[in-house]
Design an enzyme around this catalytic site. Structure first.
Site, PDB file in Angstrom:
ATOM      1  N   MET A   1      -8.654   8.923  -0.643  1.00  0.00           N
ATOM      2  CA  MET A   1      -9.520   9.382   0.442  1.00  0.00           C
ATOM      3  C   MET A   1      -9.867  10.849   0.242  1.00  0.00           C
ATOM      4  O   MET A   1      -8.998  11.659  -0.094  1.00  0.00           O
ATOM      5  CB  MET A   1      -8.813   9.179   1.790  1.00  0.00           C
ATOM      6  CG  MET A   1      -8.494   7.724   2.060  1.00  0.00           C
ATOM      7  SD  MET A   1      -7.721   7.432   3.679  1.00  0.00           S
ATOM      8  CE  MET A   1      -6.050   7.976   3.348  1.00  0.00           C
TER       9      MET A   1
ATOM     10  N   HIS B   1      -1.314  -1.113  -4.197  1.00  0.00           N
ATOM     11  CA  HIS B   1      -2.595  -0.674  -3.654  1.00  0.00           C
ATOM     12  C   HIS B   1      -2.555   0.831  -3.439  1.00  0.00           C
ATOM     13  O   HIS B   1      -1.647   1.358  -2.777  1.00  0.00           O
ATOM     14  CB  HIS B   1      -2.874  -1.392  -2.335  1.00  0.00           C
ATOM     15  CG  HIS B   1      -4.244  -1.173  -1.798  1.00  0.00           C
ATOM     16  ND1 HIS B   1      -5.358  -1.839  -2.277  1.00  0.00           N
ATOM     17  CD2 HIS B   1      -4.698  -0.353  -0.813  1.00  0.00           C
ATOM     18  CE1 HIS B   1      -6.426  -1.451  -1.597  1.00  0.00           C
ATOM     19  NE2 HIS B   1      -6.056  -0.533  -0.717  1.00  0.00           N
TER      20      HIS B   1
ATOM     21  N   MET C   1     -12.488  -4.778   4.754  1.00  0.00           N
ATOM     22  CA  MET C   1     -11.644  -3.899   5.558  1.00  0.00           C
ATOM     23  C   MET C   1     -11.469  -4.511   6.950  1.00  0.00           C
ATOM     24  O   MET C   1     -12.456  -4.806   7.629  1.00  0.00           O
ATOM     25  CB  MET C   1     -12.257  -2.509   5.662  1.00  0.00           C
ATOM     26  CG  MET C   1     -12.254  -1.713   4.359  1.00  0.00           C
ATOM     27  SD  MET C   1     -10.584  -1.422   3.702  1.00  0.00           S
ATOM     28  CE  MET C   1      -9.814  -0.531   5.075  1.00  0.00           C
TER      29      MET C   1
ATOM     30  N   ASP D   1      -4.774   3.951  -2.014  1.00  0.00           N
ATOM     31  CA  ASP D   1      -5.931   4.388  -1.233  1.00  0.00           C
ATOM     32  C   ASP D   1      -6.260   5.843  -1.548  1.00  0.00           C
ATOM     33  O   ASP D   1      -5.457   6.743  -1.300  1.00  0.00           O
ATOM     34  CB  ASP D   1      -5.642   4.257   0.261  1.00  0.00           C
ATOM     35  CG  ASP D   1      -5.739   2.819   0.736  1.00  0.00           C
ATOM     36  OD1 ASP D   1      -6.690   2.125   0.346  1.00  0.00           O
ATOM     37  OD2 ASP D   1      -4.854   2.387   1.507  1.00  0.00           O
TER      38      ASP D   1
ATOM     39  N   ASP E   1      -7.421  -5.626   4.094  1.00  0.00           N
ATOM     40  CA  ASP E   1      -6.645  -4.392   4.190  1.00  0.00           C
ATOM     41  C   ASP E   1      -6.767  -3.829   5.592  1.00  0.00           C
ATOM     42  O   ASP E   1      -7.865  -3.487   6.035  1.00  0.00           O
ATOM     43  CB  ASP E   1      -7.163  -3.382   3.161  1.00  0.00           C
ATOM     44  CG  ASP E   1      -6.367  -2.086   3.137  1.00  0.00           C
ATOM     45  OD1 ASP E   1      -5.390  -1.966   3.892  1.00  0.00           O
ATOM     46  OD2 ASP E   1      -6.736  -1.188   2.350  1.00  0.00           O
TER      47      ASP E   1
ATOM     48  N   MET F   1     -12.046   5.378  -1.358  1.00  0.00           N
ATOM     49  CA  MET F   1     -12.725   5.651  -0.089  1.00  0.00           C
ATOM     50  C   MET F   1     -13.278   7.066  -0.161  1.00  0.00           C
ATOM     51  O   MET F   1     -12.827   7.983   0.541  1.00  0.00           O
ATOM     52  CB  MET F   1     -11.743   5.485   1.076  1.00  0.00           C
ATOM     53  CG  MET F   1     -11.353   4.047   1.319  1.00  0.00           C
ATOM     54  SD  MET F   1     -10.243   3.856   2.748  1.00  0.00           S
ATOM     55  CE  MET F   1      -8.673   4.214   1.965  1.00  0.00           C
TER      56      MET F   1
ATOM     57  N   SER G   1       0.841  -1.196   0.000  1.00  0.00           N
ATOM     58  CA  SER G   1       0.000   0.000   0.000  1.00  0.00           C
ATOM     59  C   SER G   1       0.874   1.244   0.000  1.00  0.00           C
ATOM     60  O   SER G   1       1.559   1.534   0.990  1.00  0.00           O
ATOM     61  CB  SER G   1      -0.920  -0.001   1.230  1.00  0.00           C
ATOM     62  OG  SER G   1      -1.673   1.193   1.279  1.00  0.00           O
TER      63      SER G   1
ATOM     64  N   HIS H   1      -8.369   1.885  -4.601  1.00  0.00           N
ATOM     65  CA  HIS H   1      -9.435   1.755  -3.605  1.00  0.00           C
ATOM     66  C   HIS H   1     -10.020   3.137  -3.329  1.00  0.00           C
ATOM     67  O   HIS H   1      -9.360   3.979  -2.717  1.00  0.00           O
ATOM     68  CB  HIS H   1      -8.832   1.135  -2.338  1.00  0.00           C
ATOM     69  CG  HIS H   1      -9.774   1.029  -1.193  1.00  0.00           C
ATOM     70  ND1 HIS H   1      -9.341   0.835   0.109  1.00  0.00           N
ATOM     71  CD2 HIS H   1     -11.132   1.081  -1.123  1.00  0.00           C
ATOM     72  CE1 HIS H   1     -10.385   0.774   0.911  1.00  0.00           C
ATOM     73  NE2 HIS H   1     -11.483   0.930   0.197  1.00  0.00           N
TER      74      HIS H   1
END
Length: 224
Positions: free
Chosen positions: A43, A39, A143, A41, A181, A74, A14, A72
């Site tokens: 946000m 990965h 998650m 993330d 994750d 979010m 990540s 991903h």
């Protein structure tokens, strides 16, 4: 089609836990160290209480590695933004079932664009929320911490959700990956993979390790 028994063990470093001042180099190093996917993330400060980066950063990272970009989202409105990440180099996009969108429609649009589709469940979200969408998925992300910040402890109660996802995959003859994750290290990876997960996302465990290759290998061999 790949059967559930044939799903490979995948380690996905990540990038959120890496050195931001060396983002491109860190992505390349994740590949050199043996990572299978990267990965990412995303946000937005609304869906989770943190802000990371947007599609321009994903685009800037793309030339640094040919790893599968596991994006991903979010974010509150993934239906408004997924296409920007697709154009920036994402290979797969995971959206949350809890976000403000028509989940089925978003998943269909992502797949129609030629990307792998993923659906994420927060720790507090019941497993049943994913049931209507399983046949639309390439990946189900469970998650194992409350999303938003790295370095949290693995929530063991999520193991029952992983088991339910694996049982449903087998029962329905599906082949989606089960990704975990949050708080993943060599110890918790044993529990997660024993429950049925095959994709391990790890940030701190890999990027803060003195030997990243050994850290990735320990995850790949956990429980075997």
């Amino acid at each position: 089609m790949t059967t559930p028994q044939e799903l490979p063990r995948i380690v996905a470093p990540s990038i959120l836990a890496s050195d931001y001042s060396r983002f491109g180099e860190e992505a390349a190093d994740a590949q050199r160290a043996g990572g299978d996917w990267l990965h990412l993330d995303i946000m937005d400060g609304h869906f989770v209480d943190n802000i990371s980066f947007g599609p321009d950063i994903v685009k800037a990272l793309r030339p640094s590695t040919d790893l599968f970009f596991d994006v991903h989202l979010m974010i509150s409105r993934p239906d408004r933004y997924w296409e920007r990440f697709a154009k920036s180099g994402a290979d797969g996009i995971t959206v949350h079932v809890e976000a403000e969108h028509d989940v089925a429609q978003t998943l269909s649009a992502i797949r129609a664009a030629g990307l792998k589709t993923g659906l994420a469940l927060n720790p507090a979200t019941p497993w049943e929320a994913a049931l209507p969408f399983l046949d639309r998925l390439d990946l189900l992300l469970v998650m194992t911490v409350v999303p938003g910040f790295g370095g949290q402890a693995f929530i063991r109660q999520t193991l029952t959700k992983i088991q339910a996802a694996a049982e449903a995959r087998e029962r329905r003859g599906l082949a989606y990956h089960i990704e975990v994750d949050g708080g993943i290290d060599a110890e918790t990876a044993v529990d997660a993979t024993s429950a049925g997960a095959n994709v391990l996302v790890a940030g701190t465990t890999i990027f803060k390790a003195p030997d990243r290759r050994s850290a990735i290998q320990s995850l790949r061999e956990a429980g075997r």
